[in-house]
Design a protein around this motif. Structure first.
Motif, PDB file in Angstrom:
ATOM      1  N   SER A 125      -1.915  -1.810 -15.130  1.00 57.43           N
ATOM      2  CA  SER A 125      -3.189  -1.357 -14.598  1.00 57.43           C
ATOM      3  C   SER A 125      -3.463  -2.052 -13.272  1.00 57.43           C
ATOM      4  O   SER A 125      -2.842  -3.074 -12.943  1.00 57.43           O
ATOM      5  CB  SER A 125      -4.314  -1.660 -15.576  1.00 57.43           C
ATOM      6  N   GLN A 126      -4.403  -1.502 -12.515  1.00 54.92           N
ATOM      7  CA  GLN A 126      -4.762  -2.116 -11.242  1.00 54.92           C
ATOM      8  C   GLN A 126      -5.249  -3.545 -11.452  1.00 54.92           C
ATOM      9  O   GLN A 126      -4.910  -4.449 -10.685  1.00 54.92           O
ATOM     10  CB  GLN A 126      -5.838  -1.290 -10.544  1.00 54.92           C
ATOM     11  N   ARG A 127      -6.015  -3.760 -12.498  1.00 56.33           N
ATOM     12  CA  ARG A 127      -6.530  -5.102 -12.773  1.00 56.33           C
ATOM     13  C   ARG A 127      -5.407  -6.068 -13.098  1.00 56.33           C
ATOM     14  O   ARG A 127      -5.365  -7.190 -12.583  1.00 56.33           O
ATOM     15  CB  ARG A 127      -7.528  -5.044 -13.916  1.00 56.33           C
ATOM     16  N   ARG A 144       2.695   1.533  -3.470  1.00 59.29           N
ATOM     17  CA  ARG A 144       1.766   1.877  -4.549  1.00 59.29           C
ATOM     18  C   ARG A 144       1.252   3.311  -4.388  1.00 59.29           C
ATOM     19  O   ARG A 144       1.027   4.006  -5.388  1.00 59.29           O
ATOM     20  CB  ARG A 144       0.607   0.891  -4.568  1.00 59.29           C
ATOM     21  N   THR A 175       1.573   6.210  -7.209  1.00 65.62           N
ATOM     22  CA  THR A 175       0.430   7.011  -7.650  1.00 65.62           C
ATOM     23  C   THR A 175       0.727   8.503  -7.538  1.00 65.62           C
ATOM     24  O   THR A 175       0.366   9.295  -8.426  1.00 65.62           O
ATOM     25  CB  THR A 175      -0.813   6.670  -6.805  1.00 65.62           C
ATOM     26  N   LEU A 231      -2.235  -5.831 -12.269  1.00 71.24           N
ATOM     27  CA  LEU A 231      -1.410  -6.071 -11.085  1.00 71.24           C
ATOM     28  C   LEU A 231      -2.125  -7.008 -10.115  1.00 71.24           C
ATOM     29  O   LEU A 231      -1.490  -7.855  -9.475  1.00 71.24           O
ATOM     30  CB  LEU A 231      -1.081  -4.743 -10.401  1.00 71.24           C
ATOM     31  N   THR A 232      -3.442  -6.866 -10.019  1.00 70.59           N
ATOM     32  CA  THR A 232      -4.216  -7.769  -9.168  1.00 70.59           C
ATOM     33  C   THR A 232      -4.087  -9.209  -9.651  1.00 70.59           C
ATOM     34  O   THR A 232      -3.872 -10.134  -8.845  1.00 70.59           O
ATOM     35  CB  THR A 232      -5.695  -7.347  -9.153  1.00 70.59           C
ATOM     36  N   PRO A 247      -9.268  -4.006  -6.313  1.00 72.66           N
ATOM     37  CA  PRO A 247     -10.248  -2.922  -6.161  1.00 72.66           C
ATOM     38  C   PRO A 247     -11.447  -3.289  -5.291  1.00 72.66           C
ATOM     39  O   PRO A 247     -12.104  -2.404  -4.752  1.00 72.66           O
ATOM     40  CB  PRO A 247     -10.691  -2.647  -7.605  1.00 72.66           C
ATOM     41  N   ARG A 282       5.007  -0.661 -12.302  1.00 76.81           N
ATOM     42  CA  ARG A 282       4.257   0.584 -12.090  1.00 76.81           C
ATOM     43  C   ARG A 282       3.374   0.950 -13.269  1.00 76.81           C
ATOM     44  O   ARG A 282       2.383   1.670 -13.110  1.00 76.81           O
ATOM     45  CB  ARG A 282       5.226   1.727 -11.795  1.00 76.81           C
ATOM     46  N   SER A 332       0.823  -1.207   0.000  1.00 82.85           N
ATOM     47  CA  SER A 332       0.000   0.000   0.000  1.00 82.85           C
ATOM     48  C   SER A 332       0.857   1.256   0.000  1.00 82.85           C
ATOM     49  O   SER A 332       0.596   2.207  -0.747  1.00 82.85           O
ATOM     50  CB  SER A 332      -0.920   0.000   1.220  1.00 82.85           C
ATOM     51  N   VAL A 371      -3.852  -4.169  -3.527  1.00 79.88           N
ATOM     52  CA  VAL A 371      -4.072  -3.616  -4.871  1.00 79.88           C
ATOM     53  C   VAL A 371      -5.435  -3.957  -5.456  1.00 79.88           C
ATOM     54  O   VAL A 371      -5.892  -3.276  -6.378  1.00 79.88           O
ATOM     55  CB  VAL A 371      -2.972  -4.091  -5.845  1.00 79.88           C
TER      56      VAL A 371
END
Length: 338
Positions: free
Chosen positions: A149-151, A51, A55, A153-154, A202, A146, A48, A200
């Motif tokens: 995308s969030q998806r 990341r 951001t 990386l998830t 969502p 980096r 967290s 990470v």
């Protein structure tokens, strides 16, 4: 990232379970699951923080991250090791204090314990070694990913959790050597990966669902505390999945809502304070527990060891750890778990 005192409450619960286990308190034979909770919590917090930096700035300042970790972790550790080296010739005359402290100070205890069962009186520092290896590598991973995308990386961290779990199971089943599988960084990464995944992803459960998840996770961990078969390759292999997921469920519950009974319990002032000083409590309790647990009743051992560790940890926090906070750039950010 916003500070959540319930996470310090989780630290307190985890360290109490470990101290009780090392003092051989009845009905705490699975207290080692406190370390698993620390790993998942550390994976969540560090991911967290990193990341959030990506951001905000588009990158990760490796020098700042390593400097902050060193200021947080090394001074209390070196203080404990200096005290151990001073008393070891009297209290543990059969030990080589120089080798013991050198292994612990250089974060090699995880592999030393796995293959040589050393340093015995500082064996608890294996988990610090696992986390230190994670701290060294994880900023590089976050930096390299980096642009994902969030998806994406998830998905990557979900695959990493599955792969780390499969590697631990394979190692335990092939070698049937509890020491070899239990202590090593490469076989204990699953909790760290799960914590990173929670950081990470969502999705967060709604308050009602979060409360249910938290209760179920707590029940599972309580059962594990009472009955888990320590030093069983089978439990390390397969039971570790349940423990990781339950620890992850607890964390997911308390970061999703503040309205549950679990969250209110974990944010009680005594638990939060114990969580704040839990790193030093963990550092100081083990050598004394090794010294006393064969000489005194387990309940007396627990009271003496816990009392001693809490007092020394409070002093360490006030006179060493708090002053060093001013030397770190972002003092409001939560610390990584021990």
């Amino acid at each position: 990232m916003q500070y959540n005192p319930a996470l310090d409450g989780l630290r307190a619960v985890a360290v109490l379970a470990v101290v009780a286990f090392h003092c051989r308190l009845p009905f705490t034979g699975g207290g080692s699951i406190g370390v698993d909770l620390f790993f998942v919590l550390s994976g969540y917090l560090i991911t967290s923080i990193l990341r959030s930096e990506v951001t905000e700035t588009g990158t990760v300042s490796l020098g700042r991250f390593y400097w902050r970790r060193a200021l947080r972790l090394w001074p209390p550790l070196l203080l404990m090791l200096a005290a151990y080296a001073a008393v070891a010739p009297v209290l543990f005359p059969a030990r080589d204090a120089v080798i013991d402290t050198a292994l612990a100070a250089t974060y090699l205890t995880d592999y030393a314990m796995a293959f040589w069962h050393e340093p015995l009186m500082l064996g608890h520092t294996w988990s610090l070694s696992v986390e230190e290896h994670f701290y060294l590598l994880w900023p590089l991973v976050i930096l390299a990913t980096r642009s994902l995308s969030q998806r994406a990386l998830t998905v990557m961290l979900g695959v990493a959790f599955i792969a780390a779990t499969a590697w631990r199971i394979a190692d335990a089943m092939i070698w049937q050597d509890w020491y070899r599988t239990y202590y090593r960084f490469d076989t204990r990464m699953s909790g760290l990966m799960l914590g990173g995944l929670i950081a990470v992803m969502p999705w967060r459960p709604k308050p009602e669902t979060a409360g249910l998840v938290g209760r179920l996770a707590a029940y599972v961990l309580i059962v594990g505390l009472l009955i888990s078969p320590f030093r069983s390759p089978g439990f390390i292999a397969w039971g570790g999945i349940i423990v990781d997921l339950a620890a992850g469920g607890l964390i997911l519950s308390v970061i999703s809502t503040e309205g549950t009974r679990l969250h209110r319990l974990l944010t009680s002032r005594p638990l939060v304070y114990l969580g704040v000083i839990s790193y030093s409590v963990y550092l100081w309790h083990y050598p004394l527990s090794r010294l006393l647990r064969y000489e005194l009743p387990s309940s007396v051992t627990f009271l003496v060891v816990a009392g001693f560790a809490i007092v020394v940890a409070a002093l360490s926090y006030e006179f060493i750890e708090k002053p060093l906070k001013s030397m770190r750039r972002r003092p409001a950010a939560p610390e990584g778990a021990i």
